[in-house]
Scaffold this motif. Structure first.
Motif, PDB file in Angstrom:
ATOM      1  N   PHE A   1      40.251  74.656  26.597  1.00  0.00           N
ATOM      2  CA  PHE A   1      41.615  74.739  27.121  1.00  0.00           C
ATOM      3  C   PHE A   1      41.807  76.105  27.761  1.00  0.00           C
ATOM      4  CE2 PHE A   1      46.049  76.111  26.501  1.00  0.00           C
ATOM      5  CZ  PHE A   1      46.685  75.160  27.273  1.00  0.00           C
TER       6      PHE A   1
ATOM      7  N   CYS B   1      44.838  78.376  30.054  1.00  0.00           N
ATOM      8  CA  CYS B   1      46.181  78.383  30.622  1.00  0.00           C
ATOM      9  C   CYS B   1      46.426  79.708  31.331  1.00  0.00           C
ATOM     10  CB  CYS B   1      47.244  78.120  29.568  1.00  0.00           C
ATOM     11  SG  CYS B   1      47.390  79.405  28.346  1.00  0.00           S
TER      12      CYS B   1
ATOM     13  N   VAL C   1      44.282  84.286  33.166  1.00  0.00           N
ATOM     14  CA  VAL C   1      43.989  83.038  32.452  1.00  0.00           C
ATOM     15  C   VAL C   1      43.531  83.370  31.035  1.00  0.00           C
ATOM     16  CG1 VAL C   1      42.466  81.030  32.387  1.00  0.00           C
ATOM     17  CG2 VAL C   1      43.370  81.815  34.562  1.00  0.00           C
ATOM     18  N   VAL C   2      44.095  82.634  30.056  1.00  0.00           N
ATOM     19  CA  VAL C   2      43.632  82.768  28.676  1.00  0.00           C
ATOM     20  C   VAL C   2      43.294  81.371  28.163  1.00  0.00           C
ATOM     21  CG1 VAL C   2      44.909  84.848  28.075  1.00  0.00           C
ATOM     22  CG2 VAL C   2      46.010  82.635  27.841  1.00  0.00           C
ATOM     23  N   GLY C   3      42.437  81.303  27.175  1.00  0.00           N
ATOM     24  CA  GLY C   3      42.091  79.976  26.674  1.00  0.00           C
ATOM     25  C   GLY C   3      41.122  80.027  25.529  1.00  0.00           C
ATOM     26  N   LEU C   4      40.670  78.864  25.145  1.00  0.00           N
ATOM     27  CA  LEU C   4      39.693  78.801  24.068  1.00  0.00           C
ATOM     28  C   LEU C   4      38.724  77.651  24.301  1.00  0.00           C
ATOM     29  CD1 LEU C   4      41.025  77.163  20.808  1.00  0.00           C
ATOM     30  CD2 LEU C   4      42.320  77.093  22.913  1.00  0.00           C
ATOM     31  N   VAL C   5      37.522  77.878  23.832  1.00  0.00           N
ATOM     32  CA  VAL C   5      36.509  76.823  23.877  1.00  0.00           C
ATOM     33  C   VAL C   5      36.361  76.310  22.446  1.00  0.00           C
ATOM     34  CG1 VAL C   5      34.108  76.285  24.376  1.00  0.00           C
ATOM     35  CG2 VAL C   5      35.353  77.892  25.815  1.00  0.00           C
ATOM     36  N   PHE C   6      36.387  75.015  22.279  1.00  0.00           N
ATOM     37  CA  PHE C   6      36.340  74.429  20.938  1.00  0.00           C
ATOM     38  C   PHE C   6      34.909  74.415  20.426  1.00  0.00           C
ATOM     39  CE2 PHE C   6      40.636  72.798  20.415  1.00  0.00           C
ATOM     40  CZ  PHE C   6      41.123  73.020  21.685  1.00  0.00           C
TER      41      PHE C   6
ATOM     42  N   LEU D   1      47.192  82.880  18.176  1.00  0.00           N
ATOM     43  CA  LEU D   1      47.466  81.826  19.151  1.00  0.00           C
ATOM     44  C   LEU D   1      46.290  80.860  19.235  1.00  0.00           C
ATOM     45  CD1 LEU D   1      49.253  80.638  21.358  1.00  0.00           C
ATOM     46  CD2 LEU D   1      48.164  82.188  22.973  1.00  0.00           C
TER      47      LEU D   1
ATOM     48  N   ARG E   1      46.406  78.395  16.447  1.00  0.00           N
ATOM     49  CA  ARG E   1      47.487  77.429  16.601  1.00  0.00           C
ATOM     50  C   ARG E   1      47.154  76.415  17.703  1.00  0.00           C
ATOM     51  NH1 ARG E   1      51.754  78.746  13.708  1.00  0.00           N
ATOM     52  NH2 ARG E   1      53.224  77.521  14.909  1.00  0.00           N
ATOM     53  N   LEU E   2      46.585  76.917  18.788  1.00  0.00           N
ATOM     54  CA  LEU E   2      46.222  75.998  19.873  1.00  0.00           C
ATOM     55  C   LEU E   2      45.145  75.024  19.427  1.00  0.00           C
ATOM     56  CD1 LEU E   2      46.213  78.244  23.067  1.00  0.00           C
ATOM     57  CD2 LEU E   2      47.950  76.645  22.302  1.00  0.00           C
TER      58      LEU E   2
ATOM     59  N   LEU F   1      45.985  71.070  20.047  1.00  0.00           N
ATOM     60  CA  LEU F   1      45.265  70.355  21.098  1.00  0.00           C
ATOM     61  C   LEU F   1      44.373  69.234  20.564  1.00  0.00           C
ATOM     62  CD1 LEU F   1      44.507  73.425  23.333  1.00  0.00           C
ATOM     63  CD2 LEU F   1      45.838  71.430  24.004  1.00  0.00           C
ATOM     64  N   GLN F   2      44.379  69.048  19.248  1.00  0.00           N
ATOM     65  CA  GLN F   2      43.609  67.927  18.708  1.00  0.00           C
ATOM     66  C   GLN F   2      44.322  66.626  19.073  1.00  0.00           C
ATOM     67  OE1 GLN F   2      40.666  68.276  17.429  1.00  0.00           O
ATOM     68  NE2 GLN F   2      40.762  70.517  17.393  1.00  0.00           N
TER      69      GLN F   2
END
Lengths: 168, 618
Positions: A40, A42, B69-74, B130, B133-134, B138-139
């Motif tokens: 994800f 953003c 841009v910020v984000g995360l990889v699962f 964050l 929490r994301l 996002l699940q």
């Protein structure tokens, strides 16, 4: 494509949320074909100034949501999607920035003629201009029949709101 | 050039008559120009710049700076091979609803299809970053995760079970305290399954009482057939090898072996786990016990506890569970208000009242019975002698003396040891004839294994058709599973006799429509556990009838009153914030009170406590 392609389908869900007085934020969720999240990303909010509003005129929103937010997100996402889905016509402009096929989810009250749509699983899509509809349909292979392509957009919007709450 | 002149004569008369000549002469050039203009004209020149390009409008290019841009990889999840049975199935298994017919369900506007509200995973309150929490937000909704897309479920969970799974998935510290029979096992297994799939955990230790290990094995095979389960068993050498095996996703172990092995393992050899789950977590209610201390020493990232009776005797027992869960500091003694506040975050408890629409109704019948003549005589004699004996003890009397008398009298209400007369057995035989004739199944609980063996002998003689089976601590462990299978599958086996200690916890006997409490346990929570072997999710009977045998004018009536009060206290502790000093243990005063006696002053608050539910009382 090879066998690996038919077993793998990464879907990108591109959505944007307008924040009152703060512009727009964009989010891109890449999931596998079963809806499990893979990545994800953003953006921070983008707010056009007065000059930009005047000079872009009616094309401003499409540029902002499609090319600027969408393009930036697609570029920054490390897990590449095989298909980018959007909910808004103004986001179809992201197709200008990427080779990944882009399509918009058809809603119930959409006036689009059936001839313009492509079926993916149990949902209809409106492909962006220049996207090969036949190739798009072939992607449906691994998608479960009961998969909802609308639901992940809710997740993106919720995540964007959570991000903005955290940033506030 | 001649300039024409013109004179203007003005004749003005002065008052004195004198004339003044005012003639003015002017000369005007014919050109009309003033004479001054006769001077030569001078012309001067000065440079004047021409107009250039306008340069005051700032330049503008159509450019937006790129947003940040910020984000995360699962994390990648753990994939498991599907079980062999699935390969043989050509069709994808369909979900089956186990909702009883006629239960209310939400429907769409047309009323034709059930409308399912998706269950989303909410981030836990203690997830501050964050990214954390994301991860939860996002699940996918559990329904789409579980219903035929990624993980096939043999039965469709109930809405409250979806909520429980979602809650557990997001909790690092969790006490699932659903009332017995609401599916704690299934919710735990499914949450574990999702955690493994999403890469959140890779090694899990599940600790359960020994008799429940087969139950967990069965449930895992049903709800998560793809997960490889390793059970800790065998001799010391083999167990040591199991403890040291890397990459075991799920290790199933009983409390006794965990305690024994961890004491024998060197500090550096002790394995660490991503998640430790304690079934029947009331086992660690005493924080000073060796079991509690050993369990707390196990290295882990997540701590879950399962129990239907989070407060079996005293609210303080919760503190021990919280210490294991890492939400109170070691030796911390939170007061009742603090416990309640922690409960709001870390405890999920649903009662059957809350989800009653999912279960068949439970009908409780208090069967007040008259003692048979010989029983009556034996009872009166024993009580008389007993009270006399107690009085004779004088100051040396202890609660234990009274307790012994209570037990003796209770045994006589079950049956007279001399004549074998038993009002309870008479009633049981009559009821079982009817139940067996209709093909029903019944479970009977008693406190004493000797009593159970006696009932078995009598029932075999009186109602041989009901195929009485026995399941108590005296039955070897390896023979217990076949007995349960026979009870379930053999239509001629209609009655299962169980002891509270062995049969009250963990077993799934939801096909039984009748429960008999031949005698009463000291703690209503344990009685409820027993009843809930039958009254639980998946119950196939249209209703569960619970018969409690109480002999009139005996100690049983008095105990029943105390139990009713204790039941009220339990509800108050779990729900009523004003009841700050509630305790569920039967204290010495209450025991003495059974005989209208007063406890010696110093012993008034001494708790005799209930016996552990997994120990045989006989």
């Amino acid at each position: 494509m090879g066998q690996g392609r038919t077993e793998r389908l990464h879907l990108g869900f591109l959505a944007a949320v307008e924040l009152e007085g703060r512009g727009h934020v964009g989010g891109l969720l890449v999931t596998n074909h079963l809806g499990r999240p893979l990545e994800f990303q953003c953006t921070t909010p983008v707010k056009p100034n007065r000059t930009q509003e005047l000079l872009y005129g009616p094309t401003l929103r499409a540029y902002l949501l499609g090319e600027l937010l969408g393009g930036t997100l697609v570029e920054r996402t490390s897990v590449k999607a095989d298909l980018l889905l959007v909910e808004d016509d103004d986001q179809l402009g992201v197709a200008e920035t990427t080779d990944v096929p882009v399509a918009r989810l058809l809603t119930d009250d959409d006036p689009v003629e059936p001839s313009e749509t492509v079926r993916l699983g149990n949902q209809l899509l409106v492909p962006a201009s220049g996207v090969d509809a036949a190739a798009l349909e072939k992607l449906a292979g691994p998608l479960p029949a009961e998969a909802s392509l609308a639901e992940p957009f809710d997740r993106v919007r919720e995540a964007l709101r959570e991000t903005m709450r955290a940033a506030a | 050039m001649d300039v024409p002149t013109r004179s203007i004569d003005v004749d003005l008369s002065r008052p004195d008559g004198a004339v003044v000549d005012l003639a003015v002469t002017t000369a005007v050039y014919a050109s009309g120009l003033n004479g001054a203009l006769r001077r030569p004209t001078r012309f001067d020149t000065s440079p004047t710049p021409l107009l250039g390009k306008p340069g005051f409008v700032p330049a503008w290019k159509p450019y937006f700076p790129k947003p940040k841009v910020v984000g995360l990889v699962f994390p990648p999840g753990v994939e498991f091979l599907p079980p062999k049975e699935e390969k043989e199935d050509r069709e994808k298994p369909e979900l089956k609803s186990i909702r009883p017919p006629g239960s209310e369900d939400e429907t769409d506007e047309s009323g034709s299809r059930p409308k399912k509200r998706p269950t989303r995973i909410a981030p836990p309150p203690d997830a501050l970053s964050l990214e954390d929490r994301l991860f939860y937000l996002l699940q996918p909704p559990l329904q789409s995760w579980l219903q035929g897309q990624e993980l096939v479920m043999p039965f469709e969970p109930f809405p409250y079970q979806y909520e429980g799974i979602a809650w557990m998935f997001s909790q690092k510290s969790a006490l699932l305290a659903d009332e017995m029979g609401l599916g704690k096992t299934m919710q735990t297994i499914t949450a574990v399954r999702l955690l493994l799939r999403s890469g959140q955990v890779r090694s899990i230790l599940l600790v359960a009482p020994k008799p429940l290990i087969p139950n967990w094995q069965r449930e895992f095979a049903l709800w998560a057939p793809e997960l490889p389960i390793t059970t800790l068993e065998g001799d010391t050498k083999r167990r040591k090898m199991i403890w040291s095996m890397p990459g075991l996703p799920i290790l199933l172990a009983n409390y006794e072996l965990v305690v024994r092995d961890f004491q024998n393992l060197d500090e550096e050899d002790r394995p660490k786990f991503d998640l430790v789950v304690l079934d029947e977590a009331q086992r660690i209610k005493n924080r000073d016990s060796l079991t509690s201390e050993t369990i707390r020493d196990i290295g882990r990232k997540r701590s879950w506890a399962l129990t239907g009776t989070p407060i079996e005797n005293r609210p303080e027992e919760l503190a021990s569970l919280y210490e294991y869960m890492g939400v109170v500091p070691p030796r911390g003694t939170p007061d009742l208000r603090q416990l309640r506040r922690l409960s709001e975050v870390y405890v999920l408890r649903r009662t059957k009242n809350l989800v009653m629409t999912d279960l068949p109704p439970r009908l409780d019948r208090d069967e007040y019975l008259e003692l048979n003549p010989a029983q009556q005589h034996a009872y009166e004699q024993a009580e008389k002698d007993g009270v006399i004996h107690l009085n004779e003890l004088g100051e040396s009397i202890s609660v234990q003396h009274v307790f012994e008398l209570v037990l003796r009298l209770k045994q006589i209400t079950n049956f007279d040891p001399l004549t074998g007369q038993s009002a309870k057995l008479d009633r049981l035989a009559a009821d079982m004839e009817e139940i067996a004739a209709s093909g029903g199944k019944a479970i009977l609980f008693s406190q004493w294994t000797k009593c159970i063996d006696w009932i078995k002998k009598e029932m075999d003689e009186r109602v041989p058709d009901c195929g009485t089976l026995v399941y108590h601590g005296g039955v070897p462990t390896r023979k217990r599973e076949p007995i349960l299978s026979q009870f379930k599958e053999d239509p001629s086996s209609n009655l299962l006799l169980m002891s509270y200690g062995t049969g009250a916890v963990g077993l799934n006997l939801q096909f039984a429509g009748y429960v008999f409490l031949f005698d009463r346990w000291w703690n209503p929570a344990v009685e409820d556990q027993a009843i809930n072997r039958a009254h639980r999710i998946g119950a196939t009977a249209s209703q569960i009838i619970v018969s409690k045998f109480i002999c009139k004018n005996t100690i049983e009536e008095r105990i029943d009153r105390v139990l009713a009060q204790k039941r009220e206290l339990f509800e108050a502790v779990m729900g009523d914030p004003d009841d700050s000093n509630a305790t569920l243990s039967m204290n010495a005063s209450e025991i003495f009170g059974l005989f209208d006696m007063k406890a010696p002053a110093a012993k008034g608050t001494k708790s005799i406590g209930p016996k552990a539910p997994d120990r045989e009382a006989a």
